[in-house]
Each structure stands twice: as structure tokens, then as C-alpha cells.
Design an enzyme around this catalytic site. Structure first.
Site, PDB file in Angstrom:
ATOM      1  N   ARG A 114       0.812  -1.216   0.000  1.00 51.44           N
ATOM      2  CA  ARG A 114       0.000   0.000   0.000  1.00 51.44           C
ATOM      3  C   ARG A 114       0.847   1.269   0.000  1.00 51.44           C
ATOM      4  O   ARG A 114       0.447   2.286  -0.569  1.00 51.44           O
ATOM      5  CB  ARG A 114      -0.938   0.015   1.206  1.00 51.44           C
ATOM      6  CG  ARG A 114      -2.079  -0.947   1.028  1.00 51.44           C
ATOM      7  CD  ARG A 114      -2.967  -0.964   2.241  1.00 51.44           C
ATOM      8  NE  ARG A 114      -4.166  -1.744   1.968  1.00 51.44           N
ATOM      9  CZ  ARG A 114      -5.041  -2.114   2.889  1.00 51.44           C
ATOM     10  NH1 ARG A 114      -4.844  -1.755   4.157  1.00 51.44           N
ATOM     11  NH2 ARG A 114      -6.094  -2.814   2.562  1.00 51.44           N
TER      12      ARG A 114
ATOM     13  N   LYS B 255     -22.176 -15.224   1.454  1.00 46.27           N
ATOM     14  CA  LYS B 255     -23.587 -14.959   1.752  1.00 46.27           C
ATOM     15  C   LYS B 255     -24.311 -14.117   0.715  1.00 46.27           C
ATOM     16  O   LYS B 255     -23.767 -13.146   0.203  1.00 46.27           O
ATOM     17  CB  LYS B 255     -23.668 -14.201   3.085  1.00 46.27           C
ATOM     18  CG  LYS B 255     -23.258 -15.008   4.277  1.00 46.27           C
ATOM     19  CD  LYS B 255     -23.493 -14.155   5.490  1.00 46.27           C
ATOM     20  CE  LYS B 255     -23.039 -14.814   6.765  1.00 46.27           C
ATOM     21  NZ  LYS B 255     -23.009 -13.796   7.838  1.00 46.27           N
TER      22      LYS B 255
ATOM     23  N   GLY C 278     -12.257  -7.798  -1.108  1.00 45.19           N
ATOM     24  CA  GLY C 278     -10.980  -8.154  -0.487  1.00 45.19           C
ATOM     25  C   GLY C 278     -10.567  -9.585  -0.764  1.00 45.19           C
ATOM     26  O   GLY C 278      -9.428  -9.860  -1.164  1.00 45.19           O
TER      27      GLY C 278
ATOM     28  N   GLY D  91     -14.613  -2.922   1.103  1.00 40.94           N
ATOM     29  CA  GLY D  91     -15.946  -2.375   1.366  1.00 40.94           C
ATOM     30  C   GLY D  91     -16.314  -1.266   0.396  1.00 40.94           C
ATOM     31  O   GLY D  91     -17.458  -1.171  -0.056  1.00 40.94           O
TER      32      GLY D  91
HETATM   33  P1  ADP Z   1     -15.094 -10.576  -1.103  1.00 45.56           P
HETATM   34  O1  ADP Z   1     -14.231 -10.252   0.082  1.00 45.56           O
HETATM   35  O2  ADP Z   1     -14.302 -10.760  -2.352  1.00 45.56           O
HETATM   36  O3  ADP Z   1     -16.238  -9.589  -1.264  1.00 45.56           O
HETATM   37  P2  ADP Z   1     -16.714 -12.392   0.408  1.00 45.56           P
HETATM   38  O4  ADP Z   1     -16.136 -11.862   1.683  1.00 45.56           O
HETATM   39  O5  ADP Z   1     -18.115 -12.071   0.096  1.00 45.56           O
HETATM   40  O6  ADP Z   1     -15.781 -11.998  -0.828  1.00 45.56           O
HETATM   41  O7  ADP Z   1     -16.634 -13.986   0.398  1.00 45.56           O
HETATM   42  C1  ADP Z   1     -15.452 -14.672   0.657  1.00 45.56           C
HETATM   43  C2  ADP Z   1     -15.691 -15.849   1.545  1.00 45.56           C
HETATM   44  O8  ADP Z   1     -16.692 -16.713   1.030  1.00 45.56           O
HETATM   45  C3  ADP Z   1     -14.459 -16.684   1.686  1.00 45.56           C
HETATM   46  O9  ADP Z   1     -14.029 -16.644   3.029  1.00 45.56           O
HETATM   47  C4  ADP Z   1     -14.897 -18.082   1.281  1.00 45.56           C
HETATM   48  O10 ADP Z   1     -14.352 -19.100   2.092  1.00 45.56           O
HETATM   49  C5  ADP Z   1     -16.393 -18.021   1.455  1.00 45.56           C
HETATM   50  N1  ADP Z   1     -17.058 -19.042   0.652  1.00 45.56           N
HETATM   51  C6  ADP Z   1     -16.998 -19.215  -0.678  1.00 45.56           C
HETATM   52  N2  ADP Z   1     -17.680 -20.308  -1.054  1.00 45.56           N
HETATM   53  C7  ADP Z   1     -18.191 -20.876   0.066  1.00 45.56           C
HETATM   54  C8  ADP Z   1     -18.962 -22.041   0.352  1.00 45.56           C
HETATM   55  N3  ADP Z   1     -19.383 -22.853  -0.644  1.00 45.56           N
HETATM   56  N4  ADP Z   1     -19.293 -22.296   1.628  1.00 45.56           N
HETATM   57  C9  ADP Z   1     -18.882 -21.477   2.613  1.00 45.56           C
HETATM   58  N5  ADP Z   1     -18.130 -20.369   2.429  1.00 45.56           N
HETATM   59  C10 ADP Z   1     -17.792 -20.061   1.168  1.00 45.56           C
HETATM   60 MG    MG Z   2     -14.542 -10.575   2.181  1.00 44.26          MG
END
Ligand code: ADP
Ligand code: MG
Length: 390
Positions: free
Chosen positions: A36, A197, A347, A370
């Protein structure tokens, strides 16, 4: 890009108050990852070359009760001086008489770093008296901290309203690329959404349904959609409280939403669990979906093949476990080969693209977790809104 940048303003002889993101990992007073800091160098160097001096400010961690040596930015000043190849004057505080005197004494080409802005509660509250004290330090405001632009704090919004305020190069790149994702994207426009989620991403799905031609769903989020269609998901992560929302989104999507056809299931939430590939209609009790399956990878690749714009947010599986990272990495590699504008937000998605080794083969990896999500939701980020229009 409708905002002024450092290129659009006269900087000669000015004291530039610049918000950067120096919230970096530090251990035993040594910076462990300077990505960063290095990312902020082009804007800092440009401003110095224009004959200005620079006063840098950043938050660092979450200090609770005022100044705390544990959350001092001193180690960052040391690393920044090494990277810049010139001294960095470390301020003893964020604001106050001593800091003001130091700022006044700056000569063109000088660099000064303020202490952690979160040493003052006025930072997160955007308190006018704190903003007053910050604002006296500089003549021109530059924001290059995209990851904090979704927060209306003193250092992101308050001071921007007190003096000419422009974007640095990092924010410029973020707005340019994320703007393509939410504005007039070249078609076909395919969005890939995953992560744990549905509930985290409802606003993103809604906004993207209005913009994109196709939305490919993966990750834990897919389970909730599949269950909403009447399939059994065994022990998979499912959000039962948003099944109706998932149904409503699918109805609204008019076929734009594409769900996995097969999955990698495991008999425990563990990298070493027994795994097998099954059709999404054949997930039994005791088994949980931890990745998309090979047929889904092929299906999604075919949907991506002629895309001209692709946005990806959210991993396809629990990629933190190497045995369940295949689907996520396969999608990352597919993106790297496309003749399209490819934009990665979030992230964990950024981490996945880095781990897959394709970060330099996509058009843009957003630095704001975020902030990039809020941008994809279609929200106007306060830290961006506060900058002067062209
Ligand atoms: P980002 O940070 O890119 O926005 P998220 O925080 O929404 O992504 O999602 C990332 C998380 O989702 C990871 O920790 C990953 O382990 C979890 N994840 C992905 N697929 C599954 C699954 N099938 N069951 C449970 N957790 C999952
Ligand atoms: Mg995340």
C-alpha cells in the site's frame, strides 16, 4: 471520470494535504507488507515534482482511547523514506501547535507524515473542530485512499470541503474502472458473484441485474439460490432467512442469473475432508458444497467467452483451503485470457486473483474491499463525492 485529479490543479509552492491508505501490517515496529505504501508513491512523487510539499495522513488500525504507541505510524515513515529515497518528517501528533509549526516550515519537495488520524475521535465523527485543525495544515487536498472513500470522516470528507480537493492516481484508476462496471459497460457484460452470503450482496445483485447481461453465481451464495429452487443442500451453508429474497431476485432476473450445475462436496468443513463431485440436485445430508464443480467451470467459461466487460466479486468456493480452490482459480485464469475489460472487486476476490497469479493479467484489481462493494451497489462514495468536479 468527472472529478478533478492532481493533473488539473496548480500545485507549485503549495502544501498538499494528502489522504493515503497506510493501514499496513506492522510487526515489532517493522512494516511487513509495503504494497500500500508503494502504491501511493506515484501520486506523492508527482505532487513533489510539481514543486509542492506533501503532508500525508492515514488511519492505522483501530485505536480505542486516543494516542497509543501500538498504533503509531512511525514504522511507516521509516519504510516510506526508504522507498522515496528522501527523509520523511514524522509528526509527533495529528494536529496541534507543534504540527502546525512543522507544516509551515515545509519547503517544496519536503514530505511529512501525520500521526494516525484515528488518535482523535473527531476523525470518524467528522467533527468540525478537528477538521479546522487539520485544514490549517494544507492549501490543497488530495485523496488517494479509495479503501476509505466509503466513510465520511474528517480526513476523507471534512477537509475536502475546506480547500480545493482533487483525486490522486489510485482513486482515479478505481473510479475509471469501477465506473465502467456501474455505468455504460461495453456488452456483452458478465458479472460473476460469489462469496459466503447472499445477504452481504443483495444490493450488488439488484444493481448488477439492472446493468449486466448475465450474472454467474458461485460460492456459498449459490447454495441459498439453489435451495430457493427447491433443491436439498445437505450441510451446506444456506441462509434460510433470505430464501424469499433469493426467489424474488430470480423472478426479477428473467433468466439472467446462472446457477452452478455441479459442485465439490465434502464430508467436513476441512481441507483434508473426503471430497467428491456431485450434481447440485444430489447433495446428501452430511455433505457440504465447498466449491463449484468442473461442469460449472466449463459452463461459466462458455458464458464468459465473448464478454467485453467482466466484473467479479466473491470467490467460487472456500479457496482458503487449497483442496477447494480449484473453481475459484479456474475462473481467475479464464478471466486472464479474455479480450475484455476485467474488473475485480472485494478483499477476498483480490486475494484469490493474486494467489492465482493473474493479478497483472486483469484490467483492474480494486484496492477497496468495502468501498468497491458500495460502488458496485451503485452508491455514491462520500470521499469521492467531496472531490471537485471537472
Ligand atoms: P469478497 O471479500 O471478495 O467480497 P466475500 O467476503 O463475500 O468476498 O466472500 C469470501 C468468503 O466466502 C471466503 O471466506 C470463502 O471461504 C467463502 N465461501 C466461498 N464459497 C463458500 C462455500 N461454498 N461455503 C462457505 N463459504 C464459502
Ligand atoms: Mg470478504
Amino acid at each position: 471520470m468527472t472529478k478533478k485529479t492532481v493533473r488539473d490543479i496548480d500545485l507549485k509552492g503549495k502544501r498538499v494535504l494528502m489522504r493515503v491508505d497506510f493501514n499496513v501490517p506492522v510487526e515489532d515496529k517493522v512494516v511487513k507488507d509495503d504494497t500500500r505504501i508503494a502504491a501511493a508513491l506515484p501520486t506523492i512523487q508527482y505532487v513533489l515534482e510539481q514543486g509542492a510539499s506533501v503532508i500525508l495522513m492515514s488511519h492505522f488500525g483501530r485505536p480505542k482511547d486516543g494516542p497509543d504507541p501500538k498504533y503509531s505510524l512511525k514504522p511507516v515513515a521509516v519504510r516510506l523514506a526508504e522507498l522515496l529515497g528522501k527523509p520523511v518528517k514524522m509528526a509527533p501528533d495529528v494536529v496541534g501547535d507543534e504540527v502546525e509549526a512543522m507544516a509551515k516550515a515545509l519547503q517544496p519537495g519536503d514530505v511529512m507524515l501525520l500521526e494516525n488520524t484515528r488518535f482523535y475521535p473527531g476523525e470518524t465523527k467528522n467533527a468540525p473542530d478537528f477538521v479546522d485543525k487539520l485544514a490549517v495544515l494544507g492549501d490543497v487536498y488530495v485523496n488517494d485512499a479509495f479503501g476509505s472513500a466509503h466513510r465520511a470522516h474528517a480526513s476523507t470528507v471534512g477537509v475536502a470541503e475546506r480547500m480545493p480537493a482533487v483525486a490522486g492516481f489510485l482513486i482515479e484508476k478505481e473510479i475509471t474502472f469501477l465506473g465502467k462496471a456501474t455505468g455504460d459497460a461495453e456488452r456483452p457484460y458478465v458479472v460473476i458473484l460469489g462469496g459466503a452470503k447472499v445477504s452481504d450482496k443483495i444490493l450488488v445483485i439488484e444493481n448488477m441485474l439492472a446493468k449486466a447481461d448475465t450474472i454467474l453465481i458461485g460460492g456459498g451464495m449459490a447454495n441459498t439460490f439453489l435451495k430457493a429452487q427447491g433443491l436439498e443442500m445437505g450441510d451446506s451453508l444456506v441462509e434460510d432467512d433470505v430464501l424469499d429474497t433469493a426467489k424474488a431476485l430470480m423472478a426479477k432476473a428473467e433468466g439472467k442469473l446462472v446457477l452452478p450445475v455441479d459442485a465439490v462436496v465434502a464430508n467436513a468443513f476441512d481441507n483434508d475432508a473426503i471430497q467428491k463431485v456431485v450434481n447440485v440436485a444430489a447433495v446428501s445430508p452430511g455433505w457440504r458444497i465447498l466449491d463449484i464443480g468442473p461442469k460449472t467451470v466449463e459452463l461459466y467459461k462458455s458464458k464468459l467467452a465473448d464478454a467485453r466487460t467482466v466484473v467479479w466479486n466473491g470467490p467460487m468456493g472456500v479457496f482458503e483451503m487449497p483442496n477447494f480452490a480449484k473453481g475459484t482459480f479456474a475462473i481467475a485464469e479464464a478471466l486472464a485470457t479474455l479480450d475484455a475489460v476485467t474488473i475485480i472487486g472485494g478483499g477476498d476476490s483480490a486475494a484469490a486473483v493474486n494467489q492465482a497469479g493473474v493479478a497483472d493479467k486483469v484490467s483492474h484489481v480494486s484496492t477497496g474491499g468495502g468501498a468497491s462493494l458500495e460502488f458496485l451497489e451503485g452508491k455514491v462514495l462520500p470521499g469521492v463525492a467531496a472531490l471537485n468536479d471537472l
